[in-house]
Design an enzyme around this catalytic site. Structure first.
Site, PDB file in Angstrom:
ATOM      1  N   CYS A  45       0.840  -1.182   0.000  1.00 19.34           N
ATOM      2  CA  CYS A  45       0.000   0.000   0.000  1.00 19.34           C
ATOM      3  C   CYS A  45       0.883   1.242   0.000  1.00 19.34           C
ATOM      4  CB  CYS A  45      -0.919   0.014   1.212  1.00 19.34           C
ATOM      5  SG  CYS A  45      -0.004   0.118   2.734  1.00 19.34           S
ATOM      6  N   CYS A  48       2.832   2.306   3.103  1.00 21.74           N
ATOM      7  CA  CYS A  48       4.051   1.568   3.466  1.00 21.74           C
ATOM      8  C   CYS A  48       5.295   2.425   3.260  1.00 21.74           C
ATOM      9  CB  CYS A  48       4.180   0.311   2.619  1.00 21.74           C
ATOM     10  SG  CYS A  48       2.844  -0.853   2.831  1.00 21.74           S
ATOM     11  N   ASP A 454      -0.673 -28.888  -7.182  1.00 18.82           N
ATOM     12  CA  ASP A 454      -0.044 -29.682  -6.150  1.00 18.82           C
ATOM     13  C   ASP A 454      -0.953 -29.533  -4.932  1.00 18.82           C
ATOM     14  OD1 ASP A 454       1.935 -30.946  -4.525  1.00 18.82           O
ATOM     15  OD2 ASP A 454       2.505 -28.953  -3.844  1.00 18.82           O
ATOM     16  N   ASP A 632       4.315 -25.745  -5.213  1.00 18.54           N
ATOM     17  CA  ASP A 632       5.225 -24.994  -4.348  1.00 18.54           C
ATOM     18  C   ASP A 632       6.413 -25.820  -3.872  1.00 18.54           C
ATOM     19  OD1 ASP A 632       3.923 -26.645  -2.508  1.00 18.54           O
ATOM     20  OD2 ASP A 632       4.381 -25.222  -0.908  1.00 18.54           O
ATOM     21  N   ASP A 636       8.007 -30.273  -7.047  1.00 20.19           N
ATOM     22  CA  ASP A 636       7.192 -29.762  -8.151  1.00 20.19           C
ATOM     23  C   ASP A 636       8.030 -29.048  -9.203  1.00 20.19           C
ATOM     24  OD1 ASP A 636       4.685 -30.520  -7.103  1.00 20.19           O
ATOM     25  OD2 ASP A 636       4.794 -28.848  -5.704  1.00 20.19           O
TER      26      ASP A 636
END
Lengths: 740, 51
Positions: A45, A48, A454, A632, A636
Site C-alpha cells: 500500500c 508503506c 499440487d 510450491d 514440483d
C-alpha cells in the site's frame, strides 16, 4: 531453546546471538558514506512508503532511507562504514512487520538499467525533434495552400533537416545497430525495414530540399522513430520489471545459515557462502539451509516443501536432509554435502534440465507478426517502384512513391500493439499480488485449457493450523494457546494462533513430548497425547494430533494443513472458465483423497515422484492439452518447468519459485483465476491491436502505392493508428472493476 | 515575414530547453520509481519530517 539444546546428545554449542556478516552487501556512495540495498517483502500500500522510511531513518546512524516502490527495494545509507549497522535496520523493519533480505544487484541488472536510460534518452531526443519539426511542417503545409514563398519554404525545410538529421542519427541507434547485427548474420528482422525506411526518407528529403521541392519527409522520419522508440521502451520496461521481480525472489534465497567455525564459535553467514564440508547448526522452527548429513543431534523434520509428505519424520545421526526441510523440534548439526545452487536433489536437477529443454522456445505473438512483416513490406515497396517505372513514371517519381510505401508501412502501431497491452496488464496483475517472472508468461497463460494443482502448500496453506477449534472447550483452548506461545515448534505455533493472551510464566519444554506450565495452581500440559495422559485416536489420516491437559480436564487438538480459505470458490471459478482441473500430489493417497473430494476434483493422483508428475504432464501434452501447473514444493520444480506455464505461491521453495513463470502473494488462491482472466483479456487485446494495425495498412498502403501520400497524410495516419492502439491497450485495466 | 527573425530562434530555443530539462530529470533518476512518485506526491511526510 538453550535448555533443550543442552539436553540433547552430542553436546551442541549453544545458539547464542550469532555474528552476521553483511560486508559483501555494502557499497560506497558518491560524496562519502556507505549504502546497502534491501529487498522488502509485504509492501502492498501507499502508506508503506512513509512507514518504512520513517522507521528506518529513526535507527541511530542511518542518514537516509529511500524506498523504491516499483521494485520493492530499500536503499539505506550511513555516513561511514563504522556506523553501518544493517542488523538494526532488519530489527526496525521486523518491528513494523516487514521481512527484509539483503539484496545485491547483479551486473546484468545494471546493464539493463543503462540500456533503459539510453532508450529513454533516444525517446526524449526524437520526441522533442518531432515536435519542433512538426511546428515547421505545419507552417509549410498551410503555406503551400496559401501564400508561402519558395524561399521561406526552403528555409523551413533546411531548419527541419538541421534538427532531423542529428536527432535521427542519435535516436535511431537502437534500430540501426540491431539491423546491422541482423544483416551481418544474413538475416532479416523488423529493424531492417525500419532503418531502411528512415534512412531513405531522410535521403529523399534532403534531395528534395536541394531541388526546392514542395514536400519533405523530415517530420515523418522523426515521428516514426518516436513511436517506435515508445514501443521499444515499453517492451524493455516490462521485461526489466519482471527481471527485477525475479531478482527480488532470488535474494530471498540469501537466507542465513549458522556455521560452526573450527574454533567452535557460531557465525551466521548467507547460505550461499556455506561450502560442502562445513557444519551448520539448525534449531527447532528453522529451515535447513543446505543439503547434508546429520552429524549430531536428533529431531523431527517436516519435509512437506521437499516431497509433499505432511507427516514429520525423525532425523537421526547419519540421516540425509534436504534444504528447505523444516525442523519441528530438537537441534541438529549438519555436515554440508551441497550448498548454494547445488542444494536440490540430483534427480530434480537432472529432470529440470530435461524438462525445460523439452518445452522448447515459445514464439511470442509479436515475433510471429514480425516474421511475416519484413518480407511483405520490402516486396510491396519494390513492386510499387517497378510498377511505376513500367507505367512510364520518372525515376524520381518512382523512388518517391517507394519511399512513401516504406514510411507508411513502418510498424508504428505494430510496435506498440503488444508492449502497451503487456505493460498495462502487468500493472493490473501486480495490484492483485501476482508477479510475472518471465516476459511471455502472460501470453502462455492465456492459452491454458487445464490446471493441475499440487496439494501440500498450494491447495492447502503452507503453515498448519488448528482444525477442530470448535470442538475444544473455549477455556481449555485459551490456556493451550497461551502455553503454546512459549514454543517455536510449528505445531505449537498453530495452537498459539488459535487464541490470544499473554504467555504463561515458568514454562518448561520437555524434549520430544511437549510443554508444561502452571496456571491457577494447576499444572497445564500441551503436547503428545501420551504426555497429557490421553488415549491417541486410532485413525490419524493427515496432520498431527496434540492434546492439552489442565488439571484433570483434557482435550485433543487436531493440527493439519487446511485448504486455502477461497480454494473452493477459486476451483469453481476456474471450472466456470472452462478449465479441466486435476491434482498431482507427492503425498499419500489417504491425505489427498479428502482434499480432492472436498473440492470436487475427480482427476487426482497421489504418491507421485517428480518424474511421475512429469509423466502425467507429458500424457496431457500428448492429448494436445496446454496445462498450467501450480505448485510450491521442491518436488514440483521439474513439473513446473515442463508445464506450458507455471505458478507458485510466494511461500514455495526457492528452486520452485525460480522455475515458476508467475508467483502470487498472500493466503488466497484467487490470484490463479484472476491471473488467467487478465491474461486472456490481454491476449484478446493484443490480437485486436494487431488487427487494427493490419486494417490500417490495408487502407494506407493502396493510398501510398497510388502516390497520394503527402507528408501530411503520412503524419495523420501514423499518429492516428498509434493513438488508437494505445487507447485500446488501456482497456486491459478494465476487468478490475468487474471483479473487486 | 520579419517576425520569423525572432520567432524561429525562440521556438527552437524553447524546444531545446525542454529537451535539456528532460535529460536533466533523466540523469537525476526521476524515472527510476514511477509508481512511488505517483504515490509520494499525496503523502505529507515532508511536513512531518521538518524539525
Amino acid at each position: 531453546m538453550a535448555g533443550l539444546a543442552a539436553a540433547l546428545p552430542g553436546a551442541l554449542p549453544l545458539p547464542g546471538p550469532p555474528v552476521r556478516d553483511f560486508s559483501s552487501f555494502l557499497r560506497p556512495v558518491e560524496g562519502g558514506g556507505i549504502a546497502m540495498d534491501f529487498a522488502v517483502e509485504g509492501i502492498d500500500c501507499a502508506a508503506c512508503i512513509a512507514e518504512i522510511e520513517d522507521a528506518v531513518e529513526a535507527v541511530p546512524g542511518v542518514s537516509e532511507a529511500r524506498l523504491n516502490y516499483t521494485t520493492h527495494r530499500l536503499a539505506v545509507s550511513w555516513p561511514g562504514a563504522p556506523a553501518a549497522e544493517p542488523e538494526a535496520v532488519f530489527a526496525a523493519l521486523a518491528r513494523i512487520g516487514y521481512k527484509a533480505h539483503p539484496f545485491e544487484s547483479s551486473s546484468a541488472e545494471a546493464i539493463e538499467a543503462a540500456r533503459a536510460r539510453h532508450l529513454l534518452r533516444c525517446l526524449g531526443v526524437t520526441g522533442f525533434a518531432a515536435m519542433n519539426i512538426m511546428l515547421l511542417s505545419v507552417s509549410v503545409w498551410s503555406g503551400n495552400v496559401t501564400d508561402i514563398t519558395p524561399e521561406t519554404r526552403d528555409l523551413f525545410h533546411w531548419l527541419s533537416a538541421l534538427i532531423a538529421l542529428p536527432a535521427c542519427a542519435y535516436g535511431g541507434q537502437p534500430f540501426f545497430q540491431s539491423a546491422l547485427r541482423a544483416l551481418r548474420a544474413r538475416a532479416l528482422n523488423m529493424d531492417v525495414p525500419i532503418s531502411l525506411g528512415v534512412l531513405l526518407a531522410l535521403g529523399v528529403s534532403v534531395y528534395e530540399t536541394l531541388h526546392h521541392a514542395e514536400h519533405a519527409y523530415f517530420d515523418s522520419a522523426t515521428m516514426l522513430l518516436f513511436f517506435l522508440l515508445t514501443g521499444r521502451y515499453l517492451d524493455h520496461a516490462m521485461r526489466r520489471r519482471t527481471r527485477a521481480e525475479a531478482a527480488n525472489l532470488a535474494s530471498l534465497k540469501a537466507d542465513l545459515a549458522r556455521r560452526i567455525e573450527p574454533d567452535g564459535s557460531v557465525v551466521a553467514v548467507p547460505a550461499s557462502a556455506v561450502r560442502p564440508g562445513d557444519i551448520v547448526l539448525v534449531s527447532a522452527g528453522e529451515r535447513v539451509p543446505v543439503d547434508g548429513v546429520v552429524c549430531a543431534g536428533a529431531g523431527a523434520v517436516d519435509e512437506s516443501l521437499v516431497s509433499g509428505e505432511t507427516l514429520p519424520r525423525a532425523a537421526t545421526v547419519g540421516g540425509q536432509l534436504h534444504a528447505g526441510s523444516l525442523l519441528h523440534d530438537g537441534a541438529l548439526q549438519i555436515r554440508t554435502t551441497a550448498a548454494g545452487t547445488g542444494t536440490f536433489l540430483e534427480e530434480i536437477e537432472r529432470l529440470l534440465e530435461r524438462a525445460s529443454t523439452a518445452r522448447g522456445a515459445y514464439v511470442k505473438l509479436a515475433d510471429r507478426a514480425a516474421r511475416l512483416y519484413a518480407p511483405v513490406v520490402h516486396a510491396t515497396a519494390a513492386l510499387s517502384f517497378a510498377g511505376w517505372m513500367l507505367a512510364g513514371a520518372s525515376l524520381h517519381q518512382a523512388v518517391l512513391i517507394a519511399v512513401a510505401v516504406l514510411i507508411i508501412t513502418c510498424p508504428c502501431a505494430l510496435a506498440l500493439a503488444v508492449p502497451a497491452v503487456q505493460v498495462v496488464s502487468a500493472g493490473a496483475l501486480m495490484r492483485r499480488g501476482v508477479l510475472l517472472n518471465t516476459g511471455d508468461a502472460l501470453e502462455r497463460l492465456a492459452e491454458v485449457d487445464g490446471v493441475l494443482f499440487d496439494k501440500t502448500g498450494t491447495l492447502t496453506l503452507p503453515e498448519p493450523s488448528l482444525a477442530n477449534a470448535g470442538e475444544v472447550p473455549a477455556d481449555l483452548l485459551a490456556v493451550a494457546a497461551r502455553l503454546a506461545l512459549s514454543s517455536r515448534h510449528p505445531l505449537a505455533r498453530a495452537v498459539a494462533a488459535a487464541g490470544s493472551g499473554s504467555p504463561l510464566a515458568q514454562v518448561r519444554e520437555v524434549p520430544g513430548a511437549g510443554l508444561e506450565g502452571e496456571l491457577d495452581g494447576e499444572t497445564v500440559r500441551l503436547g503428545s497425547p501420551a504426555f497429557c495422559g490421553v488415549e491417541p485416536p486410532a485413525d490419524v489420516l493427515d496432520g498431527s494430533v496434540m492434546a492439552v491437559r489442565w488439571g484433570a480436564r483434557t482435550a485433543l487438538l487436531a493440527v493439519r494443513q487446511q485448504l486455502r480459505p477461497d480454494a473452493r470458490a477459486t476451483v469453481s471459478r476456474l471450472r466456470a472458465m472452462g478449465e479441466t482441473l486435476g491434482i498431482l500430489s507427492g503425498d499419500r493417497a489417504a491425505a489427498v483423497e479428502p482434499v480432492a473430494r472436498e473440492l470436487g476434483i475427480a482427476d487426482w493422483s497421489a504418491d507421485l515422484r517428480p518424474a511421475g508428475k512429469i509423466g502425467e504432464l507429458d500424457a496431457r501434452a500428448e492429448r494436445g492439452s496446454r496445462v498450467l501447473m501450480v505448485g510450491d514444493g521442491l518436488n514440483d520444480a521439474p513439473a513446473l518447468a515442463r508445464a506450458h506455464v507455471s505458478m507458485s505461491p510466494i511461500s514455495a521453495a526457492d528452486v520452485t519459485k525460480a522455475q515458476a513463470d508467475v508467483v502470487f502473494l498472500g493466503e488466497r488462491l484467487a490470484p490463479v483465476a484472476e491471473a488467467m482472466a487478465i491474461a486472456r483479456r490481454a491476449r484478446a487485446l493484443m490480437r485486436q491491436n494487431l488487427w487494427i494495425a493490419v486494417i490500417y495498412n490495408l487502407f494506407a498502403v493502396p493510398l501510398a502505392i497510388a502516390g497520394l501520400v503527402t507528408p501530411l497524410v503520412a503524419a495523420l495516419a501514423m499518429s492516428g493508428s498509434s493513438a488508437l492502439v494505445t487507447l485500446n491497450a488501456l482497456r486491459a485495466r478494465m476487468p478490475e472493476r468487474e471483479t473487486p | 515575414m520579419n517576425v520569423l527573425i525572432y520567432l524561429l530562434p525562440m521556438a527552437l530555443g524553447l524546444g531545446l530547453a525542454g529537451l535539456l530539462a528532460f535529460l536533466w530529470s533523466l540523469r537525476t533518476g526521476q524515472y527510476d520509481d514511477m509508481e512511488g512518485a505517483a504515490i509520494r506526491v499525496l503523502s505529507d511526510d515532508d511536513l512531518r519530517r521538518q524539525p
